[in-house]
Design a protein around this motif. Sequence first.
Motif, PDB file in Angstrom:
ATOM      1  N   UNK A 115      13.171  -0.149  -2.494  1.00 57.36           N
ATOM      2  CA  UNK A 115      13.943  -0.474  -3.681  1.00 57.36           C
ATOM      3  C   UNK A 115      13.386  -1.700  -4.385  1.00 57.36           C
ATOM      4  N   UNK A 116      12.967  -2.695  -3.559  1.00 53.05           N
ATOM      5  CA  UNK A 116      12.373  -3.910  -4.119  1.00 53.05           C
ATOM      6  C   UNK A 116      11.082  -3.588  -4.860  1.00 53.05           C
ATOM      7  N   UNK A 117      10.250  -2.724  -4.249  1.00 53.30           N
ATOM      8  CA  UNK A 117       8.981  -2.327  -4.863  1.00 53.30           C
ATOM      9  C   UNK A 117       9.228  -1.562  -6.157  1.00 53.30           C
ATOM     10  N   UNK A 130       7.981  -2.642  -9.864  1.00 51.98           N
ATOM     11  CA  UNK A 130       7.150  -1.773 -10.699  1.00 51.98           C
ATOM     12  C   UNK A 130       7.795  -1.541 -12.057  1.00 51.98           C
ATOM     13  N   UNK A 131       9.098  -1.357 -12.036  1.00 46.88           N
ATOM     14  CA  UNK A 131       9.851  -1.115 -13.266  1.00 46.88           C
ATOM     15  C   UNK A 131       9.727  -2.311 -14.208  1.00 46.88           C
ATOM     16  N   UNK A 132       9.863  -3.500 -13.643  1.00 48.21           N
ATOM     17  CA  UNK A 132       9.740  -4.733 -14.433  1.00 48.21           C
ATOM     18  C   UNK A 132       8.328  -4.888 -14.961  1.00 48.21           C
ATOM     19  N   UNK A 133       7.345  -4.574 -14.128  1.00 48.36           N
ATOM     20  CA  UNK A 133       5.935  -4.696 -14.542  1.00 48.36           C
ATOM     21  C   UNK A 133       5.614  -3.752 -15.689  1.00 48.36           C
ATOM     22  N   UNK A 144       8.052   3.844 -21.544  1.00 48.27           N
ATOM     23  CA  UNK A 144       8.466   5.156 -21.042  1.00 48.27           C
ATOM     24  C   UNK A 144       8.424   5.197 -19.520  1.00 48.27           C
ATOM     25  N   UNK A 145       7.412   4.574 -18.925  1.00 48.23           N
ATOM     26  CA  UNK A 145       7.326   4.530 -17.468  1.00 48.23           C
ATOM     27  C   UNK A 145       8.457   3.675 -16.889  1.00 48.23           C
ATOM     28  N   UNK A 146       8.765   2.559 -17.560  1.00 49.31           N
ATOM     29  CA  UNK A 146       9.877   1.720 -17.105  1.00 49.31           C
ATOM     30  C   UNK A 146      11.187   2.501 -17.192  1.00 49.31           C
ATOM     31  N   UNK A 147      11.318   3.298 -18.234  1.00 51.70           N
ATOM     32  CA  UNK A 147      12.522   4.102 -18.437  1.00 51.70           C
ATOM     33  C   UNK A 147      12.672   5.169 -17.350  1.00 51.70           C
ATOM     34  N   UNK A 172      17.040  -2.655 -17.573  1.00 57.69           N
ATOM     35  CA  UNK A 172      15.673  -2.479 -18.075  1.00 57.69           C
ATOM     36  C   UNK A 172      15.480  -1.075 -18.630  1.00 57.69           C
ATOM     37  N   UNK A 173      16.056  -0.081 -17.958  1.00 55.65           N
ATOM     38  CA  UNK A 173      15.934   1.310 -18.432  1.00 55.65           C
ATOM     39  C   UNK A 173      16.568   1.466 -19.804  1.00 55.65           C
TER      40      UNK A 173
END
Length: 216
Positions: free
Chosen positions: A21-23, A27-30, A52-55, A63-64
């Motif tokens: 979950x942390x990873x 990744x989402x933030x990055x 789009x990848x963050x979403x 963030x989404x």
Amino acid sequence: MKNLILILTFLISCKNLIAQESSLTKNKVEWFESGQKYLKKGKLEIAVSQFNMAYKYDKNSDIQILARKKNDSLLPIIYKKIIQEWRGNWKIKELHRIGHSAKFSEYILIGDDKIVFYQKDLKGKETIIRSELIKFFPLDSMKTFYSLRKVIFENSEIWSFETDKKKSQKRLYPTLERDSSRRGYMLIDERSFITDRKLRKEALKKEIYTFYVKVE
């Protein structure tokens, strides 16, 4: 002893789940931060791909939601710019996709909201083959980010239209990516795998894609 093993197994599983979950959050933030960087550079299409990848990483997170809002505001700007690149009257210059060559008309006329495929006879009389409204393929329907330059026609065909400038000549590259029966097409370019350096260089100079040039 058995209970101790069960407890240890449970703790290890929880630790792995927390790490995943942390990873995922990282990744989402990055992806989102990457989108922000490209946005500042004015590279809007790349920025959309990152947002789009963050979403896609998580649903209903802050963030989404923010990534979705970013794309909702950027897409109309990008689509307007893309249509400006496409606009004009184009005549076929080279035909290379033999498998579905019948799909390519002699001329393609692209306006602000419509794509018209048409032919001309020897007397210059025009015959419209098909006329399609410009309806961009929804970003949400893409499993990953491919291209914002895809349009979906009324019969479910998916086409992409790319523009490029080669040898001081602006070119339009239309590609049929999916036919009306939802069968996909892909042109595999294997020229880079030619071992002979001289032959590879010569092969890369040749055009393998169907393209159109503007009619003045």
